[in-house]
Each structure stands twice: as structure tokens, then as C-alpha cells.
Design an enzyme around this catalytic site. Sequence first.
Site, short mmCIF file in Angstrom:
data_model
loop_
_atom_site.label_atom_id
_atom_site.label_comp_id
_atom_site.label_asym_id
_atom_site.label_seq_id
_atom_site.Cartn_x
_atom_site.Cartn_y
_atom_site.Cartn_z
N ASN A 162 -14.13 3.52 -6.08
CA ASN A 162 -13.84 2.73 -4.88
C ASN A 162 -14.32 3.39 -3.59
O ASN A 162 -13.57 3.58 -2.64
CB ASN A 162 -12.33 2.46 -4.78
CG ASN A 162 -11.49 3.72 -4.77
OD1 ASN A 162 -11.86 4.72 -5.36
ND2 ASN A 162 -10.37 3.67 -4.09
N ASN B 102 -0.17 -0.29 -5.26
CA ASN B 102 -0.68 -1.33 -6.17
C ASN B 102 -0.87 -0.69 -7.54
O ASN B 102 -1.74 0.16 -7.69
CB ASN B 102 -2.01 -1.88 -5.64
CG ASN B 102 -2.49 -3.10 -6.40
OD1 ASN B 102 -1.73 -3.76 -7.07
ND2 ASN B 102 -3.79 -3.39 -6.29
N ASP C 87 -2.52 9.11 -9.33
CA ASP C 87 -3.11 7.94 -8.67
C ASP C 87 -3.32 8.23 -7.18
O ASP C 87 -3.02 7.43 -6.30
CB ASP C 87 -2.26 6.69 -8.86
CG ASP C 87 -3.07 5.40 -8.64
OD1 ASP C 87 -4.29 5.44 -8.81
OD2 ASP C 87 -2.47 4.37 -8.28
#
Length: 419
Positions: free
Chosen positions: A96, A279, A306
Amino acid sequence: MTTLIKSATIIDSSSPYHNQKKDILIIDGKINKIENSISEKKDYQIVAQENLHVSCGWFDTSVSFGEPGYEERETIKNGLNVAAKSGFTAVAVNANSNPVIDNKSAVEFLINKANGFATKLYPIAALTKGSKGVEMAELYDMQQSGAIAFGDYNKPIANDNLMKIALLYAQNFNGLVLSFPKNNSIAGEGIANEGINSTKLGLKGNPALAEHLQIASHLFLLEYTGGKLHIPTISTAKSAKLIKDAKKKGLQVTCSVSAHHLVLTDDELHGFDSNFKTNPPLRTALDIKALQKAVKTGVIDIITSDHNPIDVEHKKVEFSQAKNGTIGLESAFGAINSVLALDHFIESITSKPRAVFGLEPISIAEGKIADISLFNPEKQYTFTKEHAISTSKNSAFFNKKMKGKAYGIFSNKQLILNS
């Protein structure tokens, strides 16, 4: 350089020295001796810390760095330094960035940028071009360049036929396909777990059903196609049950859970602090209990931080407008070690993730390459901004009590300690 680690309790179930306190002598990056006591010499680099424990190097399978494109969030250089000081000898970096890591040149850029650091960087390349979920990227070329898996970070694949083709195609080179567990049609614009707290706070709900439908759908596809599927960062009890049942069927499915989903609930949202906007969203206490059990029983294979740095301009805003994500490398061990047994944490962040992502197993034994995490599992403290060495300071664990502190690592012939 010769390094001597003194009086370290070894936590490595694959090692003959498991649960034993030993001295470890490392010469030119290899473990030369493991003995009860090894004499010090003048030119030795000595590692002696309070209640020192060591394990095989920790591997975090879901880390985001901003570079290229979002260097204000985190550079690769600083990110790898954060990882090393947080106890991680390897990280799998998500795609990302801007541009997205969706071609062989981009994969090679990440690997080259990380060359020479103590912490090893493994790219997770995008499954689709631009992570737009429309056209499959050049998976084989990217694997040949060093990508270890393929997934669109925090973006579900809505086109089931595309996922079917990806699962079929990746089998030609034993590729691992990731499926983010979210059905956008059901989740809609939801920003908090749909339930009592979202209703009380007036926040749009993202129901657990959105996660369950996506997982169930892609497990059906996996059953049809074969291949290997990894479902990152599940967040509900039902998700764990779906994956448990699929494993019983013999499907090659694995999954991970983030540290914050094992520790924090949606009760945290009452202060509208955007650091808790993640998320998947934070779920309920019942979900946490089920996820912890799933780690203990092996249904959940991997624990990840994460780690997702978000700059202040996109985080310190109204809750509904803030970007999802929390940093997690610095807090992962202290948070997880507070709620799970040490052996469960170590297994879920060393041997299991290496097996899932196809990396060579490592162990603490004479003659082996030294790939070691150093830590104190009993150190208690409160995690504050002073403990966050990431460029971005968006942690969901600020002011939370921790049990366990990483001292650093020895990896790639380098000793990195958290000062």
C-alpha cells in the site's frame, strides 16, 4: 565481530536448549557455542540484560511503511530500525505505497532499499494492478523478484472469478494468495463494529457479517480450486470458526490476527480517539475471548502487529474522516504477552509465520545462523509516546499497561539494541 550473549533463557521448542539459561557465543554471524558459562574476552561485544530471554527471530507478516510515496508516514530505513528495536528480525511489507507494489521493478526497489539492514524485508506484492481489484498483476514475475505473497492490503477482492483465477494460477509456482476479509456491499461506509457501541455513539456500523460472508465465499472458492489461501487480520469469533471448519476439511487455509484485535474492544471508541479506528474495526469482548482461544488451539496461525503508520494530518481529525490504522511494532510484544502465554506468542510470531510464508525454518543451536530476538517477558510498564519510535505516532496502545519489553535483535551479523 564476536558477540557474547550472557545468561539468556532460550525459548525455542525446536532447540535442545529450550527453557534453559545459557551463554551464547556468536562469531561472524553464526552461533559458535551454547554453554552454561563462556568466558569473556576483551574484544567481545557483550549482551547482558535484566531477565534476558531469547528466541528465534520474530517475523511480522503485516507491516506498512510509507515509502515509496508516503515517506512522511514512515521511511523504509526508519521502519526497519523500529522493527529491529521492537524485536523483529523480519517483516513482510504490504503493497500500500504510492505507487502500489504491483510489478517486479517495485518489488526489487523495496528489496534493494532494505539491503544491509539487520531486519530482513520481504515484500507482499499487490494481487491486482494498482490494488484496484480489477486486473490480476504479474504474480509470477514478482515472485521471481522476491515477493513472498500477493494481496491488496485492506482491500477485499469483490470479483469472485478474479479470486478463483488467482488461486488457480498461483498454484503453478506455489504462490500464496491473500484475501482481506471484508464484503464492501455489506460493510458499506461503516467505521465501527455494528453493535451497542456504534448505536450509542452514532457511528455507522460495519457488521461482523461483512467479514463472515467474504471468508465463507473465498473458502468455497479455495475448496473448488485448491491452492493456498491466507486470510489476514480476522477479527471475530465466527471468522475463527469458519477457518477451523475449513482446516478440518483439509483446505490449505491459514489466517492471522492483529495484536489490537486480541486486546482492545470497541469500548475504546467512547472517547472518539481516531487511533482506535482500524480496519477491521475493533470488535467485542466475546470476539477477543474466542480469538485468544483460536491462537492457543492453533486455528489462528499468526499474530501480527498490523503496523500501519498514518501521518497526523490524516489521523488527528474527526473520527469519521480519519484514516484507518495503528502503529504496532513497538507495542506488539508487551500487549500480547499481557493476555497470552509466552510460548503461544513466540510460536505465532516465529515458526508458524515462516512456515505459512514459505521461509526457511530457523533455530537456536550451535552451527546455525544467528537470527535472534532478545526480550524480557516480565517487564511491566505503561506504553507512552516516548516508547513510539515510528515517524507517525498513531498508536491504539498509548497509556495501556504492558507486560514484556523487547531489548532488540541479533540478525544479519548485527546487534541492534533498544536504548
